[in-house]
Enzyme design. Structure first.
Site, PDB file in Angstrom:
ATOM      1  NE  ARG A  87      -3.978  -2.027   2.300  1.00 60.51           N
ATOM      2  CZ  ARG A  87      -3.871  -3.204   2.922  1.00 60.51           C
ATOM      3  NH1 ARG A  87      -2.788  -3.489   3.630  1.00 60.51           N
ATOM      4  NH2 ARG A  87      -4.838  -4.091   2.851  1.00 60.51           N
ATOM      5  CG  ASP A 147      -7.860  -4.223   8.153  1.00 63.43           C
ATOM      6  OD1 ASP A 147      -7.738  -4.635   6.979  1.00 63.43           O
ATOM      7  OD2 ASP A 147      -7.306  -3.186   8.562  1.00 63.43           O
ATOM      8  NE  ARG A 150      -9.814  -8.097   2.963  1.00 61.85           N
ATOM      9  CZ  ARG A 150      -9.210  -7.059   2.412  1.00 61.85           C
ATOM     10  NH1 ARG A 150      -8.305  -6.361   3.091  1.00 61.85           N
ATOM     11  NH2 ARG A 150      -9.503  -6.697   1.176  1.00 61.85           N
ATOM     12  CG  HIS A 174      -5.752  -0.562   5.834  1.00 57.25           C
ATOM     13  ND1 HIS A 174      -6.355  -1.733   6.178  1.00 57.25           N
ATOM     14  CD2 HIS A 174      -6.032  -0.384   4.513  1.00 57.25           C
ATOM     15  CE1 HIS A 174      -6.966  -2.249   5.124  1.00 57.25           C
ATOM     16  NE2 HIS A 174      -6.782  -1.446   4.100  1.00 57.25           N
TER      17      HIS A 174
END
Ligand code: APR
Length: 307
Positions: A87, A147, A150, A174
């Site tokens: 990211r 998150d 998931r 994140h």
């Protein structure tokens, strides 16, 4: 209620669709720099309204005029990851995009609440806050809801139970250093630690930390968007309906958890005025160290980013 979604790509268009189908606004405005795409997707989406049965007006545009007076603006503009990219590789490109988008959004909707989705998420929240000059309660990043979603999915798959019965908490940035808290995870009120071995929990934690890249590696030409758009829209819903849900979101900390001037994910209360409260929970020494490490990594990029 008027909601603008910036970026009519995978995350943005899917978020707009979910907002419309849930009738969370009277009006959804989809904005993108690519000519024709937001107009086409907006019209196509509205043409599904008679079948789906929603009365939210959806329009697409390349200009910010139609966004004026938005109550909430969801920012998804930017480039997504490709295989082999972290990211953080998106840092300066997306910072430039977020800067330009935020300036235009803030000029037309000075009282709006910004929900930032573009990555690297925590740094983009910082950029959007600096550029808009908005108070921190109106600049909120979407990461923790995704998150935890998931993490909860993987637990449900493993235990073969309903996802609805699983609640969980993930703190931190994140990225790979996010801090899933197994101790604050339960299945219908039963602590996860009672139902699963530590080895299994560790494996699921690892999979959640790598949840984004798992999808990138499958897709190859883009990153996840079904779950990210769901997560952003859950935040929108809590604000629109003033539900005051407690959700893990990325916000600027001012000393909470012993962290200052850094954006990280913590449990917050989301209501009509945006982030209404940060909940400070007791952490073990180990959890605290992991959160500090995650915050330090975000801070490094906050100091490095150019915009
Ligand atoms: N203004 C408006 N829209 C822009 C701008 C800009 N300055 N720059 C890029 N966009 C648009 C692109 O034209 C594209 O339609 O943003 C959209 C991004 O869509 P996708 O490429 O499909 O990416 P997506 O999967 O939606 O991800 C967007 O969210 O989850 C994060 O990491 C992800 O940062 C990425 C963002």
């Amino acid at each position: 209620m008027k909601i603008t979604v910036i970026g009519a790509g995978n995350v943005g268009a899917t978020a707009a669709q979910r907002i419309a189908e849930k009738e969370l606004a009277n009006e959804v405005v989809l904005v993108d720099i690519v000519e024709g795409v937001p107009q086409g997707k907006g019209l196509d989406m509205y043409e599904s309204a008679p079948v789906e049965g929603f009365d939210t007006m959806v329009t697409g545009t390349n200009s910010y005029d139609a966004t004026a007076g938005s109550d909430i603006v969801v920012i998804t503009a930017g480039i997504p990851r490709k295989p082999g990219m972290s990211r953080d590789d998106l840092l300066n490109t997306n910072a430039g995009i977020i800067k330009s988008v935020t300036e235009q959004v803030a000029a037309k909707s000075p009282n709006t609440i910004l929900i930032v989705v573009s990555n690297p998420l925590d740094v983009m929240v910082h950029v959007a806050q600096k550029v808009s000059g908005f108070p921190r309660n109106r600049v909120i990043g979407m990461a923790g809801v995704l998150d935890t979603a998931r993490f909860r999915s993987f637990i449900a798959m493993e235990l073969k139970v309903s996802v609805e019965d699983i609640t969980s908490l993930i703190l931190g940035g994140h990225g790979d250093s996010m801090v899933p808290l197994a101790r604050y995870t339960s299945v219908a009120g039963i602590p996860l630690t009672e139902l699963m071995s530590q080895d299994k929990i560790d494996a699921i934690v690892k999979r959640a930390q790598n949840g984004g890249i798992e999808i990138v590696n499958f897709l190859k030409t883009g990153s996840a968007f079904y779950a990210p758009s769901s997560a952003a829209v859950q935040m929108v819903e809590s604000i629109v309906k003033d539900k005051k849900r407690i959700l893990p979101c990325a916000v600027m900390l001012n000393g909470e958890y012993g962290i200052k001037d850094t954006v990280v994910g913590v449990p917050v209360k989301l209501g009509r005025s945006g982030m209404e409260q940060i909940l400070e929970i007791k952490l073990t020494l180990e959890e605290n160290a992991a959160l500090k490490k995650s915050a330090d990594e975000v801070k490094l990029n906050m100091d490095k980013v150019k915009f």
